[in-house]
Scaffold this motif. Structure first.
Motif, short mmCIF file in Angstrom:
data_model
loop_
_atom_site.label_atom_id
_atom_site.label_comp_id
_atom_site.label_asym_id
_atom_site.label_seq_id
_atom_site.Cartn_x
_atom_site.Cartn_y
_atom_site.Cartn_z
N TYR A 1 0.81 -1.21 0.00
CA TYR A 1 0.00 0.00 0.00
C TYR A 1 0.85 1.26 0.00
N VAL A 2 1.91 1.29 0.80
CA VAL A 2 2.69 2.52 0.99
C VAL A 2 3.24 3.06 -0.33
N PRO A 3 3.94 2.25 -1.16
CA PRO A 3 4.46 2.84 -2.40
C PRO A 3 3.34 3.31 -3.33
N ARG A 4 2.20 2.61 -3.34
CA ARG A 4 1.14 2.94 -4.28
C ARG A 4 0.41 4.21 -3.86
N GLU A 5 0.28 4.48 -2.58
CA GLU A 5 -0.48 5.63 -2.10
C GLU A 5 0.41 6.78 -1.65
N LEU A 6 1.33 6.52 -0.75
CA LEU A 6 2.18 7.59 -0.24
C LEU A 6 3.18 8.06 -1.28
N GLY A 7 3.62 7.14 -2.15
CA GLY A 7 4.65 7.50 -3.11
C GLY A 7 4.14 7.94 -4.46
N THR A 8 2.83 8.02 -4.66
CA THR A 8 2.31 8.36 -5.97
C THR A 8 2.48 9.85 -6.26
N TYR A 9 2.56 10.17 -7.55
CA TYR A 9 2.73 11.55 -8.00
C TYR A 9 1.40 12.27 -8.10
N VAL A 10 0.33 11.51 -8.38
CA VAL A 10 -0.99 12.11 -8.61
C VAL A 10 -1.49 12.80 -7.34
N LYS A 11 -1.94 14.04 -7.47
CA LYS A 11 -2.48 14.86 -6.39
C LYS A 11 -1.45 15.11 -5.28
N SER A 12 -0.19 15.04 -5.62
CA SER A 12 0.85 15.29 -4.64
C SER A 12 1.30 16.74 -4.70
N ARG A 13 2.08 17.13 -3.73
CA ARG A 13 2.66 18.48 -3.72
C ARG A 13 3.42 18.75 -5.01
N ASP A 14 4.20 17.78 -5.49
CA ASP A 14 4.99 17.99 -6.70
C ASP A 14 4.10 18.20 -7.92
N GLU A 15 2.97 17.48 -8.01
CA GLU A 15 2.09 17.66 -9.16
C GLU A 15 1.48 19.06 -9.16
N TYR A 16 1.03 19.55 -8.02
CA TYR A 16 0.44 20.88 -7.97
C TYR A 16 1.48 21.96 -8.28
N HIS A 17 2.70 21.76 -7.82
CA HIS A 17 3.76 22.72 -8.14
C HIS A 17 4.07 22.68 -9.64
N ALA A 18 4.02 21.50 -10.25
CA ALA A 18 4.24 21.40 -11.69
C ALA A 18 3.12 22.09 -12.48
N LEU A 19 1.88 21.96 -12.00
CA LEU A 19 0.77 22.66 -12.65
C LEU A 19 0.96 24.16 -12.56
N ALA A 20 1.42 24.62 -11.41
CA ALA A 20 1.65 26.06 -11.26
C ALA A 20 2.73 26.54 -12.22
N ALA A 21 3.80 25.75 -12.35
CA ALA A 21 4.87 26.14 -13.28
C ALA A 21 4.39 26.15 -14.72
N SER A 22 3.48 25.23 -15.08
CA SER A 22 3.01 25.16 -16.46
C SER A 22 2.14 26.35 -16.83
N LEU A 23 1.60 27.06 -15.84
CA LEU A 23 0.73 28.20 -16.11
C LEU A 23 1.46 29.54 -16.04
N GLU A 24 2.75 29.51 -15.76
CA GLU A 24 3.50 30.76 -15.72
C GLU A 24 3.51 31.40 -17.11
N GLY A 25 3.07 32.63 -17.17
CA GLY A 25 3.03 33.33 -18.44
C GLY A 25 1.81 33.03 -19.30
N VAL A 26 0.99 32.07 -18.90
CA VAL A 26 -0.20 31.71 -19.68
C VAL A 26 -1.39 32.54 -19.25
N VAL A 27 -1.56 32.71 -17.95
CA VAL A 27 -2.70 33.44 -17.41
C VAL A 27 -2.31 34.89 -17.22
N GLY A 28 -3.05 35.77 -17.89
CA GLY A 28 -2.76 37.19 -17.78
C GLY A 28 -3.57 37.86 -16.70
N GLY A 29 -3.83 39.16 -16.88
CA GLY A 29 -4.61 39.90 -15.91
C GLY A 29 -6.09 39.67 -16.09
#
Length: 511
Positions: free
Chosen positions: A386-414
């Protein structure tokens, strides 16, 4: 021993802690608190008061936010601290209630740390990680009061119950357990019982009452209204029971088949032996009751067995009552039923230890360590999968949300930003985000018949202002938007793609 759980949590979370929709409500309110806006939403309808969830989890997350730290980064460490506290309290109460058995305490700590509900809750930014130490501590203090009649234990239990109620509304099950036990426990006069209950309520209830009054004055509802629609059927009740059973014996049976079958045989044999000893044994034939516990073949069951056992019974009843009697509809899943798990472990370990002592000199006493060893073996096998599948997954993790934020840099204007999941869009953009109307409501996917009209009203309100729409696909089968319809009604420009997102922009001065 209590440090093993936090070490496992930290070492098994390479992508950081995980977050769901509820998580961003806590994080959003924490951000508002850190900025002096109180318990309000910075997304959806910015500035509206938070009532759907109690205040304490957001208040705790507001501390790193006020210090300029990333609350999502700090949440994993906060969970590690609260997990260590939970396991310490579990070990302490089992050690005390078992008469100093380090073996029983170690088994209780290990089962609590490796249990699916524990791993599941502490891997997320939820209220459960903060709630669990308060729950277990309050129940332990009640048990100490029943054992010693020390009023200080009632005060401690009242404080911890108050904190639990400020963390989760489901802490009503903790309050109910304390009140029922103090009223019903033998060996006290009626007046003494009523005074103890009055003291418990006087310490445990005022802050929650104040929070409820605040909610009522600001929103006209005591605990908020949920859009989630659940129908509590017989099938869902059976599924809830299956989930509880799976905490101790997963389906299919984990590990070699003989290991699970041996556990079933061992538990059944121990139950039969206990029943035979209790009702057919020579001395005594029936348990002796007193103010300090229940007699069992020369030993006594500590009141902690009653406290944790009664909570494990009352908690699902409170959840079912919320479904039937209120507009809150908590599902019977691992998260909602999870608080039962540690209570069942503590009560079960103490019962098994009483059997071990009561069967001194009899070969059947070795069923106790055999059952404990099998449960621990299955818990280890389960956690390894269970631990690798749940605790170690990338989906909905801190890293995924930070990657989403990086992908929107310069895309969303005022201009105005809108999203079908405004809470997540707020977090990854770090700016206010308005909610789009949804074409379906609740988890039962009830159609929103006014969806198109709501979109048109929104378009009128946004007339002439630049806007960006961020679309995230919701769960299950409900597709919240027709992209062509969104573009037409809101006069949006062609799409801009970002990983996991659909971004629509415009208009620039258009109607």
């Amino acid at each position: 021993m209590s440090l093993g759980g936090p070490i496992l949590l930290l070492s098994s979370s390479p992508h950081g802690i995980h977050a769901t929709n509820d998580s961003f409500i806590y994080l959003g309110a924490a951000s508002s608190l850190a900025e002096g806006e109180g318990w309000t939403y910075p997304f959806g309808d910015p500035g509206s008061p938070v009532t759907l969830f109690p205040p304490l989890p957001s208040a705790v997350l507001a501390i790193p936010a006020a210090l300029g730290l990333d609350p999502l980064e700090c949440a994993l460490w906060l969970n590690a601290v609260t997990l260590g506290a939970l396991l310490f309290v579990v070990g302490w109460i089992v050690l005390r209630a078992s008469g100093g058995s380090w073996g029983a305490a170690a088994v209780a700590i290990a089962l609590s740390a490796l249990g699916l509900p524990t791993l599941f809750a502490y891997a997320h930014v939820w209220s459960e990680p903060l709630f669990s130490p308060f729950e277990v501590g309050a129940l332990a203090a009640i048990a100490v009061n029943l054992e010693t009649r020390d009023r200080r234990a009632i005060v401690v239990s009242g404080i911890l119950t108050s904190l639990a109620l400020l963390t989760r509304y489901a802490a009503l099950s903790v309050l109910a357990t304390g009140v029922l036990l103090v009223l019903a426990w033998p060996g006290r006069t009626i007046g003494a019982r009523l005074r103890a209950v009055a003291l418990y309520a006087a310490v445990g209830l005022p802050l929650s009452v104040a929070w409820s009054v605040r909610n009522l004055l600001q929103t006209g509802t005591v605990a908020g209204r949920s859009e989630v629609i659940e129908s509590l059927s017989g099938a869902e009740l059976r599924q809830g029971g299956s989930r509880v059973a799976s905490w101790f014996l997963r389906e299919p049976l984990p590990g070699p088949l003989w290991l699970g079958l041996l556990l079933l045989v061992s538990v059944a044999a121990m139950a039969i032996a206990a029943a035979w000893t209790l009702f057919r044994g020579s001395s005594p034939r029936r348990p002796r009751r007193g103010s300090r516990g229940v007699g069992w073949q020369g030993t006594r069951l500590h009141p902690a067995v009653a406290a944790f056992g009664l909570f494990a019974i009352l908690h699902p009843l409170v959840v079912i009552g919320a479904n039937v009697l209120s507009d809150r509809s908590p599902p019977l899943n691992h998260r909602i039923l999870g608080p039962m798990y540690v209570a069942m472990v503590v009560a079960g370990v103490l019962l098994a230890h009483a059997c071990w002592k009561g069967w001194a000199g009899s070969p059947i006493r070795w069923l106790v360590p055999l059952t404990a060893a099998l449960l621990l073996a299955l818990a280890v096998i389960d956690s390894v999968r269970y631990v690798p599948r749940e605790l170690g997954t990338y989906v909905k993790s801190r890293d995924e949300y930070h990657a989403l934020a990086a992908s929107l840099e310069g895309v969303v204007g005022g201009g105005t930003v809108l999203s079908n999941q405004a809470n997540i869009a707020w977090f990854i953009l770090d700016r206010p985000v308005l909610s789009l109307p949804l074409s379906c409501l609740g988890s039962s996917e009830r159609p929103d018949l006014g969806y198109v009209d709501h979109l048109k009203e929104l378009a009128k309100d946004l007339r002439g202002s630049p806007r960006t729409v961020i679309v995230m696909r919701r769960g299950r089968t409900c597709d919240p938007f027709t992209v062509a319809g969104l573009r037409r009604v809101l006069s949006l420009e062609p799409t801009t793609k970002a990983p996991g997102l659909l971004v629509l922009t415009g208009p620039n001065g258009a109607d």
